[in-house]
Each structure stands twice: as structure tokens, then as C-alpha cells.
Design an enzyme around this catalytic site. Structure first.
Site, mmCIF file in Angstrom:
data_model
loop_
_atom_site.group_PDB
_atom_site.id
_atom_site.type_symbol
_atom_site.label_atom_id
_atom_site.label_comp_id
_atom_site.label_asym_id
_atom_site.label_seq_id
_atom_site.Cartn_x
_atom_site.Cartn_y
_atom_site.Cartn_z
ATOM 1 N N PHE A 140 0.629 5.144 -2.889
ATOM 2 C CA PHE A 140 0.588 6.277 -3.813
ATOM 3 C C PHE A 140 0.761 7.565 -3.026
ATOM 4 O O PHE A 140 0.054 7.795 -2.040
ATOM 5 C CB PHE A 140 -0.730 6.322 -4.587
ATOM 6 C CG PHE A 140 -0.755 7.419 -5.618
ATOM 7 C CD1 PHE A 140 -0.095 7.280 -6.824
ATOM 8 C CD2 PHE A 140 -1.413 8.623 -5.357
ATOM 9 C CE1 PHE A 140 -0.091 8.305 -7.768
ATOM 10 C CE2 PHE A 140 -1.414 9.654 -6.293
ATOM 11 C CZ PHE A 140 -0.752 9.491 -7.501
ATOM 12 N N ASP A 225 0.448 9.507 5.260
ATOM 13 C CA ASP A 225 -0.165 10.181 4.115
ATOM 14 C C ASP A 225 -1.675 9.958 4.221
ATOM 15 O O ASP A 225 -2.177 8.892 3.897
ATOM 16 C CB ASP A 225 0.399 9.595 2.813
ATOM 17 C CG ASP A 225 -0.232 10.225 1.572
ATOM 18 O OD1 ASP A 225 -1.282 10.885 1.714
ATOM 19 O OD2 ASP A 225 0.309 10.034 0.475
ATOM 20 N N LYS A 254 -6.998 16.521 -0.777
ATOM 21 C CA LYS A 254 -8.287 16.024 -1.272
ATOM 22 C C LYS A 254 -9.498 16.631 -0.544
ATOM 23 O O LYS A 254 -9.866 17.764 -0.839
ATOM 24 C CB LYS A 254 -8.303 14.496 -1.262
ATOM 25 C CG LYS A 254 -7.364 13.904 -2.340
ATOM 26 C CD LYS A 254 -7.730 12.503 -2.754
ATOM 27 C CE LYS A 254 -7.014 12.095 -4.032
ATOM 28 N NZ LYS A 254 -5.768 11.374 -3.849
HETATM 29 C C1 LIG Z 1 -4.392 11.565 -4.343
HETATM 30 C C2 LIG Z 1 -3.281 11.194 -3.438
HETATM 31 C C3 LIG Z 1 -2.069 11.896 -3.445
HETATM 32 C C4 LIG Z 1 -1.746 12.970 -4.463
HETATM 33 O O1 LIG Z 1 -2.561 14.074 -4.306
HETATM 34 P P1 LIG Z 1 -2.602 15.176 -5.486
HETATM 35 O O2 LIG Z 1 -3.496 16.238 -4.931
HETATM 36 O O3 LIG Z 1 -3.142 14.492 -6.680
HETATM 37 O O4 LIG Z 1 -1.220 15.628 -5.691
HETATM 38 C C5 LIG Z 1 -1.107 11.559 -2.507
HETATM 39 N N1 LIG Z 1 -1.330 10.580 -1.608
HETATM 40 C C6 LIG Z 1 -2.477 9.888 -1.571
HETATM 41 C C7 LIG Z 1 -2.668 8.846 -0.539
HETATM 42 C C8 LIG Z 1 -3.486 10.161 -2.494
HETATM 43 O O5 LIG Z 1 -4.619 9.442 -2.480
#
Ligand SMILES: *Cc1c(COP(=O)(O)O)cnc(C)c1O
Length: 405
Positions: A140, A225, A254
């Protein structure tokens, strides 16, 4: 004067776009790892706003940074730079592999910047053939059209017209599946060192090293990421620090703002040089208010006592979950690291994670799901031991409630 508005959960269905299905209660106040709803009912928070509230709710260091900056300067746009952004960038550079920082407002935006940078880097250095981006199933990376297409669930990007091209997916923790896709036309490989949304799936050490080796072999950038795994979540400032694998680009969001929206892309000077003036940008990215809060969050979290405390709390979480499981037999395993843990439902309860989530809320506990088969815990990194014990008592009641049907 506006007329008095009756704020209820039902109002959500009347006035909000229906892309979310929020829980039946409306929280109004939080302190540490406790939250209160409109009716004054108290909850233990094991969700942390989906791995965001790394210092719980209303941590004094964050509140004071926010209030102090609120009286000074909120926003300038990137026509000017500002002190909090430069201090935060310096601290991120000092505490990671990175030499350069780009600020965004979210994880998706940080990843969007990373992917665009990778494409531009490859175009400048190798020509237009080198544009393949490889990511992994169940990954994700956000909800912008580029990042959601790169993400590992086609269902999330289907139904919005033509998708961005040049994107392929390999299988996570399967190096051969990646090898089969890679060539000199591979521009970047993007992955989470510990998959979050996909079900709290840790990357094997050999797999992560293998990805690094393949990226080196084919002159491709390795993008980590760390939007969910970063900023102390796994007991190190970033998850990559548990290993010898260092990415070329890292994205973080986050926990970085502890609840204030902010994201960042970190990279080296050589790679960063390809995002020349005018190639990318954001109105709000790196604004003083966000960066002042993030600086306070980073200062507070990046301390040995806090990071070691995350691993202590992990032990307690695992002990408590094992005790619950011994009694009720609902999980096949508990995986993840630090304060990012996933309890995997066994065959008998497969597909029912949302039932556990709802039962937990019933019992006064915020938990999360990570797909249909995993209950996810992503609480504050400084959650008090007493709150863990109390939360687990409530979680056991929730488990019993689901079992009773
Ligand atoms: C939550 C998340 C995102 C997206 O972040 P947003 O602030 O919601 O755009 C991208 N990569 C990972 C691994 C995530 O957990």
C-alpha cells in the site's frame, strides 16, 4: 450565527461522501492512550489513528510546539522557506542515510514525489526507456492515482479510467518473482520493509538484501516506503536501521507529525539533484506549523529510552496476546515488530477481523484491522503499561464476545 447543529453519527450519512464506514461512536477528546466519546464513555487506544499518534493524544511536547508556532507563523508557501522546516530537515538528515529532504502533507504525496523523482532521475541519466516501476502484491502506497496504481491491490485503482503505465507487481518475499521482472529498463523498486495495510507482513532479511542487490545490478533505485513503519514504530527510528540494507529514497509520514498532517521524502544529494526548480512542488508542503509539530515529535521519539521502550512494550503486547490466545484459540500467529503488530486469525475465524474490531469498540477498545484476516495494533509508542494491561482485558472480552457470536 449558524443554527445549532445536532452532531450525531447519523449526520455522517447525510452530509459526507460515503467512501468511509466509520464506527458508530464519535470521539471528542483524547489524553495519552485514552479517548472519550460524546457520551463520556472512555476507550483505550490501541489504534493510534492508524500508526499516526505516536505520542498518544495531546502529548505536552506536541501541544506546546503547536501553540507556540500558532502564535508566530502558520504558512508562507514555498516562495519562502522557514525555520521549522529547515530545522526538521537538518534533524532528519543528521539521523538517517539521507542528505536531502522534500516535504509533503501525507504519505501518498511523499510517495508521489519519490516515484516522480525516480522517473526523472532515470530519464536524465539513462533515457526514456528506463521507466519501469516494480512494487509488490499487498503493498500500500497511498490513494493518489499514481501511488494507488503502484500499490499491490488492483481493486483500489480499478474503475477510474486509464491507469498510469510502466508499473509491474512482483510477489513480496519472493525474490525470484522480482528477478523475473527486472531489467535495465527498471527505474525503481518500491516496497515497505514491513507491509502494513497488506496484513503486517515483515520482509525477510534475505529478501530485502536481495532487492538491494538486484537494484544495484540493474541501476534501479530502491525506494523504502516507511510511511507506516517509520519514526520509531518498530523500535528504531526507521525500520531499515534493523538491517544493513539502505534505500536510495525513503518516504515517511504518519507518526512523523504525531497527528498533524506532514510527510517527507528523504534521499541523497546526487539523486535529489534531478528534481530541479519547478519540476515538483506543493502549496502546503513543509509549512511552518506542520514542521514545528514534527520537529517536536522527532525530538521526543528519537531518544534511546523511547525507542527501547517500544521493544519493551512489544514484549508485553505479545505476552498478553499469547495468554488470550491460550484461553480462546483465535490466532495462528502474531507478527510484526515494535508497536506495529498483527494478530493473524486462525482458520476458524478467517475473514472476520471486522467483527473483532467492532466487538473491541463495544468493549471500550480501539483496535484496527489489516485486511480481513488480521487484527492490527498500532498504539502510541509511549503507551503506559497500565493502559496495555487494561486494553488487553477489554480485548479479551471482545474476543469472548465474537466467539459467543
Ligand atoms: C498510510 C500509508 C500510506 C498513505 O499515507 P497517507 O498519509 O494516507 O497518504 C502510504 N504508504 C504506507 C506504507 C502507508 O501505511
Amino acid at each position: 450565527m449558524a443554527e445549532h447543529i445536532q452532531v450525531t453519527r447519523a449526520l455522517f450519512d447525510e452530509v459526507m461522501v460515503p467512501n468511509y464506514a466509520p464506527a458508530p461512536i464519535i470521539p471528542v477528546r483524547g489524553q495519552g492512550s485514552r479517548v472519550w466519546d460524546q457520551a463520556g464513555r472512555e476507550y483505550v487506544d490501541f489504534a493510534g489513528g492508524i500508526a499516526v499518534n505516536a505520542l498518544g493524544h495531546c502529548h505536552p511536547a506536541l501541544v506546546s510546539a503547536l501553540k507556540e508556532q500558532a502564535d508566530k507563523l502558520w504558512h508562507l508557501s514555498n516562495v519562502m522557506t522557514n525555520e521549522p522546516a529547515l530545522r526538521l530537515a537538518q534533524k532528519l538528515v543528521d539521523s538517517t542515510f539521507a542528505e536531502k529532504v522534500y516535504f509533503a502533507n501525507s504519505g501518498a504525496e511523499a510517495n508521489e514525489a519519490a516515484l516522480k523523482l525516480a522517473r526523472r532521475w532515470a530519464l536524465d541519466k539513462f533515457g526514456s526507456e528506463k521507466q519501469q516501476i516494480i512494487s509488490f502484491g499487498k503493498s500500500f502506497h497511498g490513494r493518489t492515482f499514481f501511488t494507488v496504481t503502484v500499490g499491490g491491490q488492483a481493486a483500489y485503482s480499478d474503475g477510474f479510467g486509464p491507469k498510469p503505465g510502466g508499473i509491474d507487481h512482483a510477489e513480496y518475499n519472493n525474490l525470484d518473482s522480482l528477478k523475473a521482472l527486472m531489467s535495465d529498463n527498471t527505474c525503481a523498486v518500491i516496497l515497505e520493509p514491513l507491509q502494513g495495510e497488506g496484513g503486517i507482513i515483515p520482509g525477510d532479511a534475505a529478501f530485502l538484501q536481495g532487492v538491494r542487490d538486484l537494484c544495484n545490478q540493474f541501476n534501479a533505485l530502491m525506494i523504502y516506503d516507511e510511511v507506516q513503519s517509520g519514526v520509531g514504530r518498530t523500535g528504531k527510528l526507521y525500520a531499515y536501521m534493523h538491517t544493513n540494507v539502505v534505500p536510495d529514497i525513503l518516504t515517511t509520514a504518519k507518526s512523523l507529525g504525531g497527528g498533524f498532517p506532514v510527510g517527507a521524502m528523504l534521499t541523497t544529494t546526487a539523486i535529489a539533484s534531478h528534481l530541479k526548480v519547478g519540476t515538483h512542488g506543493s502549496t502546503y508542503g513543509g509549512n511552518p506549523l506542520a514542521c514545528a509539530v514534527a520537529e517536536a515529535a522527532l525530538d521526543t521519539i528519537n531518544q534511546p529510552e523511547v525507542l527501547d521502550g517500544v521493544l519493551e512494550r512489544e514484549k508485553l503486547f505479545r505476552r498478553e496476546l499469547a495468554a488470550i490466545n491460550e484461553k480462546h484459540q483465535v490466532f495462528s500467529t502474531v507478527r510484526g515488530q515494535g508497536m506495529l503488530l498483527g494478530a493473524v486469525l486462525n482458520d476458524q475465524f478467517k475473514g472476520r477481523s471486522r467483527d473483532f474490531f467492532l466487538a473491541s469498540a463495544d468493549q471500550g477498545l480501539f483496535a484496527l484491522v489489516a485486511g480481513p484476516d488480521v487484527i492490527r495494533f498500532a498504539p502510541s509508542l509511549v503507551i503506559p503499561e497500565a493502559d496495555i494491561i487494561e486494553g488487553m482485558k477489554r480485548f479479551e472480552k471482545a474476543v469472548a464476545q465474537v466467539k459467543q457470536g
